[in-house]
Scaffold this motif. Structure first.
Motif, PDB file in Angstrom:
ATOM      1  N   GLU A 221      41.811  16.474  47.273  1.00 12.30           N
ATOM      2  CA  GLU A 221      42.234  16.454  48.667  1.00 12.30           C
ATOM      3  C   GLU A 221      43.686  16.946  48.793  1.00 12.30           C
ATOM      4  O   GLU A 221      44.004  17.833  49.584  1.00 12.30           O
ATOM      5  CB  GLU A 221      42.122  14.997  49.160  1.00 12.30           C
ATOM      6  N   ILE A 222      44.548  16.379  47.972  1.00 14.87           N
ATOM      7  CA  ILE A 222      45.972  16.739  48.012  1.00 14.87           C
ATOM      8  C   ILE A 222      46.170  18.221  47.715  1.00 14.87           C
ATOM      9  O   ILE A 222      46.981  18.891  48.336  1.00 14.87           O
ATOM     10  CB  ILE A 222      46.757  15.897  46.983  1.00 14.87           C
ATOM     11  N   LEU A 223      45.396  18.739  46.753  1.00 16.81           N
ATOM     12  CA  LEU A 223      45.589  20.124  46.328  1.00 16.81           C
ATOM     13  C   LEU A 223      44.758  21.106  47.152  1.00 16.81           C
ATOM     14  O   LEU A 223      44.727  22.291  46.861  1.00 16.81           O
ATOM     15  CB  LEU A 223      45.250  20.264  44.845  1.00 16.81           C
ATOM     16  N   GLN A 224      44.077  20.585  48.164  1.00 18.60           N
ATOM     17  CA  GLN A 224      43.270  21.410  49.078  1.00 18.60           C
ATOM     18  C   GLN A 224      42.171  22.176  48.346  1.00 18.60           C
ATOM     19  O   GLN A 224      41.927  23.354  48.619  1.00 18.60           O
ATOM     20  CB  GLN A 224      44.180  22.384  49.858  1.00 18.60           C
ATOM     21  N   ILE A 225      41.499  21.518  47.404  1.00 18.39           N
ATOM     22  CA  ILE A 225      40.388  22.174  46.711  1.00 18.39           C
ATOM     23  C   ILE A 225      39.113  21.334  46.679  1.00 18.39           C
ATOM     24  O   ILE A 225      38.290  21.518  45.787  1.00 18.39           O
ATOM     25  CB  ILE A 225      40.764  22.532  45.247  1.00 18.39           C
ATOM     26  N   PRO A 226      38.897  20.401  47.632  1.00 14.23           N
ATOM     27  CA  PRO A 226      37.687  19.573  47.509  1.00 14.23           C
ATOM     28  C   PRO A 226      36.400  20.393  47.540  1.00 14.23           C
ATOM     29  O   PRO A 226      35.422  20.039  46.898  1.00 14.23           O
ATOM     30  CB  PRO A 226      37.769  18.623  48.710  1.00 14.23           C
ATOM     31  N   HIS A 227      36.401  21.554  48.246  1.00 12.71           N
ATOM     32  CA  HIS A 227      35.189  22.357  48.340  1.00 12.71           C
ATOM     33  C   HIS A 227      34.922  23.141  47.064  1.00 12.71           C
ATOM     34  O   HIS A 227      33.897  23.783  46.924  1.00 12.71           O
ATOM     35  CB  HIS A 227      35.305  23.314  49.523  1.00 12.71           C
ATOM     36  N   LYS A 228      35.881  23.121  46.129  1.00 11.37           N
ATOM     37  CA  LYS A 228      35.702  23.908  44.902  1.00 11.37           C
ATOM     38  C   LYS A 228      35.323  23.046  43.703  1.00 11.37           C
ATOM     39  O   LYS A 228      35.207  23.553  42.593  1.00 11.37           O
ATOM     40  CB  LYS A 228      37.014  24.641  44.560  1.00 11.37           C
ATOM     41  N   LEU A 229      35.156  21.746  43.920  1.00  9.41           N
ATOM     42  CA  LEU A 229      34.997  20.835  42.782  1.00  9.41           C
ATOM     43  C   LEU A 229      33.842  21.197  41.868  1.00  9.41           C
ATOM     44  O   LEU A 229      33.904  20.979  40.663  1.00  9.41           O
ATOM     45  CB  LEU A 229      34.826  19.397  43.280  1.00  9.41           C
ATOM     46  N   ASP A 230      32.759  21.739  42.441  1.00  8.27           N
ATOM     47  CA  ASP A 230      31.594  22.010  41.603  1.00  8.27           C
ATOM     48  C   ASP A 230      31.546  23.441  41.091  1.00  8.27           C
ATOM     49  O   ASP A 230      30.615  23.831  40.402  1.00  8.27           O
ATOM     50  CB  ASP A 230      30.317  21.643  42.351  1.00  8.27           C
ATOM     51  N   ASN A 231      32.577  24.230  41.399  1.00  9.20           N
ATOM     52  CA  ASN A 231      32.656  25.583  40.823  1.00  9.20           C
ATOM     53  C   ASN A 231      32.975  25.501  39.339  1.00  9.20           C
ATOM     54  O   ASN A 231      33.594  24.553  38.880  1.00  9.20           O
ATOM     55  CB  ASN A 231      33.783  26.370  41.483  1.00  9.20           C
ATOM     56  N   LYS A 232      32.575  26.559  38.643  1.00  8.14           N
ATOM     57  CA  LYS A 232      33.093  26.677  37.274  1.00  8.14           C
ATOM     58  C   LYS A 232      34.558  27.081  37.355  1.00  8.14           C
ATOM     59  O   LYS A 232      34.974  27.753  38.293  1.00  8.14           O
ATOM     60  CB  LYS A 232      32.315  27.753  36.498  1.00  8.14           C
ATOM     61  N   ALA A 233      35.325  26.676  36.356  1.00  6.46           N
ATOM     62  CA  ALA A 233      36.764  26.947  36.397  1.00  6.46           C
ATOM     63  C   ALA A 233      37.047  28.438  36.451  1.00  6.46           C
ATOM     64  O   ALA A 233      38.051  28.870  37.001  1.00  6.46           O
ATOM     65  CB  ALA A 233      37.438  26.322  35.185  1.00  6.46           C
ATOM     66  N   THR A 234      36.126  29.253  35.905  1.00  6.60           N
ATOM     67  CA  THR A 234      36.362  30.690  35.860  1.00  6.60           C
ATOM     68  C   THR A 234      36.058  31.361  37.202  1.00  6.60           C
ATOM     69  O   THR A 234      36.338  32.534  37.371  1.00  6.60           O
ATOM     70  CB  THR A 234      35.484  31.337  34.777  1.00  6.60           C
ATOM     71  N   GLU A 235      35.465  30.600  38.133  1.00  7.19           N
ATOM     72  CA  GLU A 235      35.117  31.200  39.421  1.00  7.19           C
ATOM     73  C   GLU A 235      36.197  30.969  40.476  1.00  7.19           C
ATOM     74  O   GLU A 235      35.916  31.009  41.664  1.00  7.19           O
ATOM     75  CB  GLU A 235      33.800  30.608  39.933  1.00  7.19           C
ATOM     76  N   LEU A 236      37.412  30.681  40.048  1.00  4.74           N
ATOM     77  CA  LEU A 236      38.481  30.401  40.999  1.00  4.74           C
ATOM     78  C   LEU A 236      39.466  31.557  41.039  1.00  4.74           C
ATOM     79  O   LEU A 236      39.587  32.329  40.100  1.00  4.74           O
ATOM     80  CB  LEU A 236      39.231  29.137  40.570  1.00  4.74           C
ATOM     81  N   SER A 237      40.196  31.640  42.151  1.00  4.52           N
ATOM     82  CA  SER A 237      41.297  32.608  42.208  1.00  4.52           C
ATOM     83  C   SER A 237      42.469  32.058  41.403  1.00  4.52           C
ATOM     84  O   SER A 237      42.493  30.882  41.044  1.00  4.52           O
ATOM     85  CB  SER A 237      41.724  32.808  43.658  1.00  4.52           C
ATOM     86  N   GLY A 238      43.435  32.911  41.115  1.00 10.46           N
ATOM     87  CA  GLY A 238      44.590  32.487  40.320  1.00 10.46           C
ATOM     88  C   GLY A 238      45.296  31.280  40.920  1.00 10.46           C
ATOM     89  O   GLY A 238      45.641  30.333  40.217  1.00 10.46           O
TER      90      GLY A 238
END
Ligand SMILES: Nc1ncnc2c1ncn2[C@@H]1O[C@H](COP(=O)(O)OP(=O)(O)O)[C@@H](O)[C@H]1O
Ligand SMILES: [Mg+2]
Lengths: 330, 313
Positions: free
Chosen positions: A121-138
Motif C-alpha cells: 500500500e505504502i509503495l503503491q504496488i498492491p495491484h502488482k503483488l501477484d506479478n512475477k518480479a521480472t514483469e515489473l518496470s524498473g
C-alpha cells in the motif's frame, strides 16, 4: 533499532583504497545520508556494515556489540541494493515475504500477509503483488526492493541510492513516505544519494566521502552553511556554489579563493558582469553571467527582465574563503 | 510492401528456413518411423520385398520381446486347452507356447536405475562443484577445471581394460553401483563445465540479498541459486542421461547377469529363433521412450540451455 559506530574502518581492493579510515556514529533513530561522487566508497561502506565485505582494519559496532565475524544474517541489517536485486523466480508477494520467512524471523503466515499488504500500500504496488518480479518496470522493481527492506524491523536500514531510478513525482512521494516511516518507527537509516533534496529534507546527519575518506560529518545545515572545503561545498546546493578568485571584487580577503552560493550574490552595486542567459525553471530563474571571464551562476530577482549582453553589478555577501588547495579558511 | 526491418527476417527467408528445417526433420525421422513401424509388423512382413509400408498391424513383436517361447508339435498344440489370453493366441499361431517372461523387463529396469541414477549423481555433484568454482576463490581453479575437462580428452573406452581389472578387484563388476559410478565419472566433467557456465551467469547480488534477508549461505544457494539454475540443470541432465542411456561398450564389458542394461540385450533378441526383427524394433521403440519423454518434459529448458550465453534476456 540501534546505534551503529564505525571506528577507523578501512577496506582496499587490490591497489584501490575504497574506504580509508572512516570513523562515524550513526545515532539510534538517526537518518544519516552519505554524499560523494561515483567511486567515493559509499557502496563499500554499506557493504562493510552489512557484513558482505570483510574489514581490512577498524571496528564496527551495532547496538553496542562488535560485529566482526558475524554473518550478514546475524547482524540484523536490511539493505536496499543500488542495482535492485529482486529474486526473479519469485512473485512480488514472495519477494516481499522472503525476509520474513527466513529461519531467523520465522514470521507466522498471517502476519506476513498483513505486513506485505501494508508495505505494498505504502509503495503503491498492491495491484502488482501477484506479478512475477521480472514483469515489473524498473521503478516498480526498485519499490519492491525498498519494500523488502521495510517489511523488517532491523537494527539499521542500509539504502544505496534507493530512489534513483524513479520518476520525479514518485520520488517525491516516496521521499516523504520514507521520512515519515523513519520518524514514526524511530528507525536508524544509512542512506546513499546524489540528490541534494533527499539529503537536505531527510537527513539528520550528512557524511561527505572523498576517495574513501569521510571529509565532513554534520547536520545538513552545517554541511551546507559551514563546509570545510570546496569539495564539500560543491556536494550540496543547486545551482552549485561559485568558486572565484577573491580579487575580482576588490577589498581585503582572508584567502585566495571565495565560494559564493547564488543566494550570497546581491545585485545592485559592485563588480560589473554581463548577462549570458537566463533560465526559467518555474519556481526560480537562474542567471548565468560573465564576470571578467569567469562564469557565475546566480538567481534572478523577481519581476525583472534579463536580456543577453545587458550588464549589471553584483557583489558578494558573507563569502566563504578557501586556500589554494581548496580547504576552508575560517 | 511491408517495411523492411533489420532484425526481423523477411517472410520469404522465414519460409525457406522453415521448409529446410521440416525437410531435415523428415529425413532424420524416417529411420525412427521405420523402426516404430517394424515393431508392429509380423516377422514375414518385416522382411518382405519390396518393403511393406502398408501392412496389417500386429503385436507379435512386442509379445516376442517380453516372452521366451518353445516350439511344439501341432498335435501337442491341439491337446492344449484353448488359449487363455490374446498373447497366447498370437504365439500359438506360430506353433509355439509361452515358456516364460524374457529378460527385457529386467534389463530395461537396469537401464532406468543406472541411467537416471548416474544422471542424478552427475548433476548433483556437478552443481556443487560448479557452484564452488563459480563463487569461491579456489587455489589453482583454472588448472583444476582444465584437469576435469582433460578426463574427456580420450574416449572413455580407451581405459576399458584397467577399469575392467579394477572393477573385478573391487567387486564392482556387474553391479548397479559400479555402472552408476562409471557413467558418473564420465559425465561429471561435462556437468561441471556446463553448470559453471550457467551459475556464472546468475548475479551474486541475489545471494548477497538472501544473506542479508536472514538466510545462511547454503539456504541462499538452495532457495535462490538452484531455482535460477533450473534451466542449466535440466539441460545438463538431458545430456548426461543420453550418454548413460545409450552407452553400449562398457555395459557389454562389465555387466552380464545382474546389471546389464538394455543396449547390449536388444541385439541378442535376434539370435533367439531366427531373425526376429519386429521384436528388436519393439525393444528399440520402448528403449527410446524414456529419453524422449524426459526431453519433451524439459524441452523448454533445453532450448534455452543450448543457446545459453548467446542471448541474455
Ligand atoms: N569488488 C571490488 N573489486 C575491486 N574494486 C572495487 C570493488 N568494489 C568497489 N571497488 C572500487 O572501490 C572504489 C569505491 O567503490 P564504491 O564503494 O562502489 O563507490 P560508490 O558506491 O561511492 O560509487 C571504486 O574505485 C571501485 O572501483
Ligand atoms: Mg555505489
Amino acid at each position: 533499532m540501534a546505534e551503529v559506530t564505525l571506528a577507523n574502518v578501512s577496506k582496499a581492493f587490490g591497489a584501490t583504497q575504497a574506504v580509508d579510515g572512516i570513523s562515524m556514529t550513526i545515532p539510534d533513530g538517526g537518518f544519516v545520508v552519505l554524499l560523494g561522487p561515483t567511486g567515493a566508497g559509499k557502496t563499500t561502506t554499506l557493504r562493510l556494515i552489512s557484513g558482505l565485505e570483510k574489514l581490512d582494519q577498524g571496528q564496527i559496532t551495532i547496538g553496542g556489540h562488535a560485529v566482526d565475524g558475524l554473518t550478514p544474517a546475524q547482524r540484523d541489517v536490511a539493505m536496499v541494493f543500488q542495482q535492485y536485486s529482486l529474486y526473479p523466480h519469485l512473485s512480488v508477494r514472495d519477494n516481499l515475504a522472503f525476509p520474513l520467512r527466513s529461519p531467523i524471523l520465522k514470521t507466522p503466515e498471517d502476519e506476513i500477509a498483513r505486513k506485505v499488504s501494508q508495505i505494498a500500500e505504502i509503495l503503491q504496488i498492491p495491484h502488482k503483488l501477484d506479478n512475477k518480479a521480472t514483469e515489473l518496470s524498473g521503478g516498480e522493481m526498485q519499490r519492491v526492493s525498498i519494500g523488502r527492506a521495510l517489511v523488517r524491523d532491523p537494527s539499521i536500514y542500509l539504502m544505496d541510492e534507493p530512489l534513483s531510478s524513479l520518476d520525479a513525482k514518485l520520488r517525491a512521494d516516496l521521499r516523504v513516505e520514507l521520512k515519515r516511516i523513519q520518524a514514526d518507527l524511530g528507525s536508524t537509516l544509512l542512506y546513499v544519494t546524489h540528490d541534494q533534496v533527499e539529503a537536505m529534507t531527510m537527513a539528520t546527519h550528512v557524511g561527505v566521502l572523498q576517495d574513501g575518506k569521510l571529509v565532513q560529518y554534520g547536520t545538513p545545515r552545517q554541511i551546507y552553511e559551514d563546509p570545510n572545503s570546496i569539495y564539500v561545498a560543491s556536494r550540496l546546493g543547486l545551482p552549485r556554489i561559485n568558486i572565484l578568485p577573491s580579487g575580482l571584487f576588490g577589498g581585503s580577503h582572508k584567502g585566495p579563493q571565495i565560494g559564493l552560493r547564488p543566494e550570497n550574490i546581491t545585485e545592485g552595486d559592485g563588480a560589473e558582469a554581463r548577462v549570458i542567459r537566463a533560465e526559467h525553471l518555474g519556481d526560480q530563474t537562474r542567471l548565468h553571467v560573465d564576470l571578467q571571464g569567469h562564469a557565475v551562476t546566480t538567481l534572478a530577482q523577481d519581476g525583472r527582465d534579463y536580456t543577453p549582453d545587458m550588464t549589471l553589478k553584483i557583489s558578494p555577501k558573507d563569502p566563504l574563503y578557501f586556500d589554494a588547495g581548496g580547504d576552508r579558511i575560517q | 510492401m511491408s517495411a523492411h526491418s533489420i532484425t526481423e527476417p523477411s517472410s520469404r527467408a522465414k519460409w525457406v528456413a522453415g521448409s529446410l528445417v521440416i525437410l531435415y526433420a523428415l529425413i532424420t525421422m524416417v529411420p525412427l518411423a521405420w523402426i516404430m513401424m517394424t515393431g508392429f509388423k509380423t516377422p514375414p512382413d518385416s522382411i518382405s520385398y519390396p518393403p511393406k509400408v502398408i501392412f496389417e498391424p500386429s503385436l507379435e513383436g512386442y509379445v516376442n520381446l517380453f516372452t521366451t517361447r518353445t516350439r511344439v508339435t501341432p498335435d501337442a498344440l491341439e491337446a492344449l486347452p484353448p488359449p487363455a489370453t490374446w498373447y497366447d493366441e498370437i504365439v500359438r499361431e506360430r506353433n509355439m507356447v509361452i515358456a516364460g517372461p524374457s529378460k527385457f523387463g529386467e534389463r530395461f529396469l537396469n537401464s532406468v536405475i543406472i541411467g537416471f541414477g548416474s544422471t542424478f549423481l552427475s548433476v548433483f555433484l556437478g552443481t556443487l562443484a560448479a557452484y564452488a568454482f563459480s563463487r569461491f576463490k579456489i587455489p589453482l581453479a583454472d588448472d583444476l577445471l582444465f584437469f576435469i575437462l582433460s578426463t574427456r580428452m580420450m574416449p572413455p573406452i580407451a581405459v576399458a581394460i584397467p577399469i575392467f581389472l579394477m572393477y573385478r578387484n573391487l567387486g564392482l563388476s556387474d553391479t548397479h553401483l559400479g555402472m552408476i559410478l562409471l557413467y558418473t565419472a564420465v559425465n561429471i566433467s561435462l556437468a561441471v563445465w556446463l553448470l559453471k557456465g550457467f551459475i556464472d551467469e546468475i548475479p551474486r547480488e541475489y545471494e548477497e540479498a538472501a544473506l542479508i534477508d536472514g538466510y545462511t549461505r547454503f539456504q541462499a544457494f538452495y532457495k535462490v541459486v538452484l531455482p535460477q539454475a533450473a534451466t542449466g540443470i535440466a539441460s545438463t541432465a538431458i545430456f548426461c542421461l543420453i550418454f548413460a542411456w545409450n552407452e553400449y561398450a562398457f555395459s557389454v564389458l562389465l555387466t552380464s547377469a545382474t546389471a546389464q542394461t538394455a543396449p547390449p540385450f536388444i541385439p541378442t533378441i535376434i539370435g533367439v529363433g531366427g531373425l526376429d526383427w519386429p521384436a528388436v524394433a519393439a525393444g528399440a521403440t520402448i528403449f527410446l521412450l524414456p529419453v524422449m519423454i524426459f526431453t519433451i518434459l524439459l524441452r523448454k529448458h533445453l532450448l534455452r540451455g543450448i543457446t545459453f550465453g548467446a542471448v541474455r534476456k
